[in-house]
Design an enzyme around this catalytic site. Sequence first.
Site, PDB file in Angstrom:
ATOM      1  N   GLU A 141       0.822  -1.216   0.000  1.00 47.66           N
ATOM      2  CA  GLU A 141       0.000   0.000   0.000  1.00 47.66           C
ATOM      3  C   GLU A 141       0.854   1.264   0.000  1.00 47.66           C
ATOM      4  O   GLU A 141       0.379   2.357   0.314  1.00 47.66           O
ATOM      5  CB  GLU A 141      -0.953  -0.028   1.195  1.00 47.66           C
ATOM      6  N   HIS A 174      -4.420   1.634   7.419  1.00 48.75           N
ATOM      7  CA  HIS A 174      -3.022   1.925   7.076  1.00 48.75           C
ATOM      8  C   HIS A 174      -2.351   2.414   8.361  1.00 48.75           C
ATOM      9  O   HIS A 174      -2.989   3.088   9.178  1.00 48.75           O
ATOM     10  CB  HIS A 174      -2.923   3.046   6.023  1.00 48.75           C
ATOM     11  N   CYS A 219      -2.632  11.245   4.087  1.00 49.66           N
ATOM     12  CA  CYS A 219      -2.996  10.324   2.998  1.00 49.66           C
ATOM     13  C   CYS A 219      -2.902  11.025   1.656  1.00 49.66           C
ATOM     14  O   CYS A 219      -2.650  10.396   0.631  1.00 49.66           O
ATOM     15  CB  CYS A 219      -4.444   9.851   3.143  1.00 49.66           C
TER      16      CYS A 219
HETATM   17  O1  SUG Z   1      -7.764   3.053   0.524  1.00 51.28           O
HETATM   18  N1  SUG Z   1     -10.504   5.231   0.737  1.00 51.28           N
HETATM   19  C1  SUG Z   1      -9.070   5.022   0.781  1.00 51.28           C
HETATM   20  C2  SUG Z   1      -8.443   5.951   1.797  1.00 51.28           C
HETATM   21  C3  SUG Z   1      -6.942   5.900   1.738  1.00 51.28           C
HETATM   22  C4  SUG Z   1      -6.293   6.672   2.838  1.00 51.28           C
HETATM   23  N2  SUG Z   1      -4.900   6.652   2.685  1.00 51.28           N
HETATM   24  C5  SUG Z   1      -3.991   6.552   3.700  1.00 51.28           C
HETATM   25  N3  SUG Z   1      -4.355   6.200   4.907  1.00 51.28           N
HETATM   26  N4  SUG Z   1      -2.764   6.774   3.421  1.00 51.28           N
HETATM   27  C6  SUG Z   1      -8.737   3.569   1.100  1.00 51.28           C
HETATM   28  O2  SUG Z   1      -9.436   2.978   1.920  1.00 51.28           O
HETATM   29  C7  SUG Z   1     -12.751   4.957  -0.181  1.00 51.28           C
HETATM   30  C8  SUG Z   1     -13.414   4.995  -1.526  1.00 51.28           C
HETATM   31  C9  SUG Z   1     -14.906   4.835  -1.443  1.00 51.28           C
HETATM   32  O3  SUG Z   1     -15.405   4.185  -0.530  1.00 51.28           O
HETATM   33  O4  SUG Z   1     -15.608   5.396  -2.322  1.00 51.28           O
HETATM   34  C10 SUG Z   1     -11.232   4.763  -0.261  1.00 51.28           C
HETATM   35  O5  SUG Z   1     -10.761   4.173  -1.204  1.00 51.28           O
END
Ligand code: SUG
Length: 435
Positions: free
Chosen positions: A174, A242, A359
Site C-alpha cells: 500500500e 493503514h 494520505c
Molecule cells: O484506501 N478510501 C481510501 C483511503 C486511503 C487513505 N490513505 C492513507 N491512509 N494513506 C482507502 O481505503 C474509499 C473509496 C470509497 O469508498 O468510495 C477509499 O478508497
Amino acid sequence: MTHTEFNFDGLIGPTHNYAGLSFGNLASATNKGAASNPRAAALQGLAKMRAAMELGLGQGFLPPQDRPHLKTLRALGFSGADKQIIEKAAKTAPQLLANCYAASTMWTANAGTVAPSPDTADGKVHFTPANLAANFHRSIEADTTARVLKHIFDSDQHFTHHPPLPGAMHFGDEGAANHGRLAEGHGKLGVHLFVYGEDGDKFPARQKKCASQAVARNHLLNPDKTVFIQQSKAALDAGAFHNDVVGVANGTVLFLHEQSFADPKAAYEAIRAAASFVEIVEAPTSKVTLEDAVKSYLFNSQLVTLPGGEMALILPKESEDNPRVQAFLEDTVAQNNPINRLVFKNVRESMRNGGGPACLRLRVVLSNEEAIAANQNFLLNDEKISKLESWVNAHYRDRVIPDDLRDPSFMDESFAAMQALTDLLGMGAFYDFQR
Ligand code: SUG
C-alpha cells in the site's frame, strides 16, 4: 548537497464520490451513498497545498487518473461504444461500475514507496508504485500510477522506477502509508520504518511483510537502516487500515499512538538501534483512545520540518474539534520536543472517505539537481495553483450521488476535464481513454 522534501499531493479528480468501497475503513463505510462535492474536495486539497507552500515547503502534485476506467470495464467483458459500456455496467454490475469510478488516486501516500538518493546503494531516487491489491478499486490504479511517476521523474541518471510488486495479495503493498523515514536531516542517511499487518479479528491487513521486504531490497537500502514492524491488531480492528492513521515519522521524530505496534517495546528498541537519534512522541491511551485517533485522524497529519528547523503538524480540522485530542496536541507543542506548531486544514470531503492530510501526499526528498530533473509542470507555485483552481471551477460538479455514475454524460464531463488537464500540463495522449 542540499536536499528538500517535496510533498506531492493528489489532485482530487472530478468523480470523487462515496461508494463505501473500502472494507476496514470506517469513514468509507459510514458515508456510503452520501452526496459528495468533488469541486469542494479538489479546492480543499489545493488550499492545503497552498498552505504548505506558505509554510515554505516544497510542493508538487500528482494528477488524477481517468475515471470511469473504461479499460478495466472492457477487460471485464463490457463491450461496445463508451456510452454502452457505462449503460451495461450500470444495469448488470453497478458495484463494478462504482469501483471503476473511484477517485481514490487522490490518496498519494498510497501511490508508492520512495527512497531518496542518500539512502540507496546506487545514489538514485527509487520508486515502487503500490500494487494496492487489497481493494479492487485501488488495484486498478497501479499501472497508470507507474506511468505518472515515470512521466514526472523522467531521468535515468537520477531516478529508478520499479514495477508494482507481482503476486497481488501475496505481496499486498500500500506504499508510503505504511512507511516512514527517520533522518537527522532530509539529506542525511535515513532509517526506513516499514510497518506491515497480520489480519485482525474484524478486518484484513493490507500490507504484507514480504512486500515491504521486497521494496527495501529493490530500493537498495542498507539492511542496517531498515526496520520491519508489525502493526497491532487492536489498531487495525479500530479502523487503522493503514499505519499512517496511527503514526507519522519525520526527521528525528516518530509521533504515534501507544497502541500502534504489536510489540511496542521491541519495536522501539529496534528503531533506536537503527536510529539512535530518534525522539519518540507517544500518545497514551489514557489521553487519546484508538477510537479518538481514528475519528480525529490526528496522526494522519503531515509532520514537516519548516525552513527554520522547527517542526509543524498539518492536521485535519476534525482533530481540532475533539477536546481530548486538542488537549493532547497542545500538550505536545508545550513539551520539549521539535514539534511546536499546529496548522489545521479542512479536507473534510477526503476525510469522509478515510483520507486525511497525510494520505493526500507522497513525500519525495530531492537534491537540487534531482528537483531540476523532475518535470517542472508538477512542481507548484502560486500561479500554477491558481490555474488548477480555475480548471476545477470550470469542470467540476458540486454534488454527486451514486445514481450519477449511471449517467454517461457524467463520464463525458469527467473525460472533458481530464482532456483539459492534459492540455494544461502538456501531457499529450497520456491516459487510457485518450489512446
Ligand atoms: O484506501 N478510501 C481510501 C483511503 C486511503 C487513505 N490513505 C492513507 N491512509 N494513506 C482507502 O481505503 C474509499 C473509496 C470509497 O469508498 O468510495 C477509499 O478508497
